[in-house]
Design an enzyme around this catalytic site. Structure first.
Site, short mmCIF file in Angstrom:
data_model
loop_
_atom_site.label_atom_id
_atom_site.label_comp_id
_atom_site.label_asym_id
_atom_site.label_seq_id
_atom_site.Cartn_x
_atom_site.Cartn_y
_atom_site.Cartn_z
N ARG A 139 3.90 -0.58 -9.22
CA ARG A 139 2.19 0.34 -9.26
C ARG A 139 2.63 1.40 -10.11
NH1 ARG A 139 2.31 4.79 -5.32
NH2 ARG A 139 4.16 3.81 -4.80
N GLU B 116 -9.17 -7.30 3.05
CA GLU B 116 -8.94 -8.17 2.40
C GLU B 116 -9.38 -9.78 2.18
OE1 GLU B 116 -6.40 -3.98 2.28
OE2 GLU B 116 -7.02 -6.08 3.89
N PHE C 63 -1.19 -6.39 1.47
CA PHE C 63 -1.89 -6.01 2.20
C PHE C 63 -2.97 -7.45 2.09
CE2 PHE C 63 -1.61 -1.57 2.42
CZ PHE C 63 -0.77 -2.04 3.67
#
Length: 305
Positions: free
Chosen positions: A157, A48, A73
């Site tokens: 999500r 990342e 992340f």
């Protein structure tokens, strides 16, 4: 919300050669792209910090990078890079983090995104968007192209529940008043706004609740918040996030600075990581953020009016 985001991104890439999408173990976006548009996708792997650094460099070439990765992340691991490479340089990078709040309900706190607002709203030059519905996701992803500078969009999500009519139009920096009321105000952001609306629908007294959704967290719609504080005198903030540094903190800062006399109650994680494992509704219930918890808080504060 994720599917709506991916479909919108694929359309943007197809129609605008300036747009490049960079993913971190996110090949589901590549599957949405046409064969021609696949050249506008770069898979960076689980790296990342490199992802953000590369996006910053690409942005210097007149390209508009959209970064797409799992929120915890992306935000936590790459925070220094977001600060120094993107925000400090005011690079035209659009960061999309999916799995906001406790969406990764079976994976525990390491996969939750319950501090991102606190960590990112302090950064200069960064616009922060937090959609509550599919329509809002689609319009925010498109609107980000027109914003000159860094943008962070936090996505739930799996929430595909719609709260807006067909004529909804996203306006940067403008909060949405979803219900009007004179007794108390609930201010929320992201997917949990749907739960707030469900709680309000279940009220069995004559209490009139105003519901405000902060689709834009930064810049904040100060005018709408102050109007609600002055007209209802009591505000409950509801967020799938820590109350420290989240929208509850943002609202409290406004009230303190302006001297508006309104009681503030903050619902969210209170200096703790989320506890428990289960489906999303179960996790919210374990952490005092279920529809029933919101409803009971409304009744509790109503009795004090």
């Amino acid at each position: 919300m994720v599917n709506a985001c991916l479909n919108t991104l694929s359309q943007l890439v197809e129609n605008d050669r300036r747009i490049i999408v960079l993913g971190s173990d996110s090949m589901n976006i590549k599957e949405k792209l046409s064969d021609r548009s696949k050249r506008q996708y770069i898979e960076m792997g689980i790296a990342e910090s490199n992802l953000i650094g590369a996006a910053s460099g690409i942005a210097t070439c007149g390209v508009i990078p959209y970064v797409y990765a799992v929120s915890p992340f992306l935000v936590y691991r790459a925070n220094e890079f977001i600060r120094n490479d993107i925000c400090l340089q005011k690079r035209n990078v659009k960061i999309i983090g999916y799995s906001a709040g406790m969406d990764y309900c079976t994976s525990g706190p390491t996969h939750h995104t319950t501090e991102d607002i606190a960590m990112l709203r302090v950064l200069p030059n960064l616009t922060i968007l937090s959609p509550a519905s599919v329509k809002e996701v689609e319009q925010m992803v498109r609107a980000a192209v027109e914003i000159d500078g860094p943008v962070y969009i936090r996505l739930n999500r799996e929430s595909n529940r719609e709260i807006y009519p067909s004529e909804y139009h996203f306006e940067l920096g403008k909060a949405q008043t979803l219900c009007d009321g004179k007794d108390l105000t609930i201010i929320s952001t992201g997917g949990i706004t749907y739960d707030v609306l469900q709680a309000v629908k279940q009220i069995k007294t004559n209490i009139m609740v105003r519901v405000i959704h902060l689709g834009t967290i930064k810049p904040l719609d100060v005018k709408t918040i102050l109007k609600a504080a002055e007209e209802t005198s009591k505000i409950i903030t509801v967020e799938e996030h820590s109350i420290t540094g989240g929208i509850g903190s943002a609202v409290s800062e406004i009230l303190a600075e302006t001297g508006v006399n309104a009681r503030l109650i903050r619902m969210g994680l209170r200096d703790t990581f989320a506890k428990g494992y289960g489906n999303h509704d179960e996790i919210k219930r374990m952490n005092g953020l279920s529809i029933e918890d919101i409803l009971q808080m409304i009744y509790k504060e109503w009795e004090k009016l």
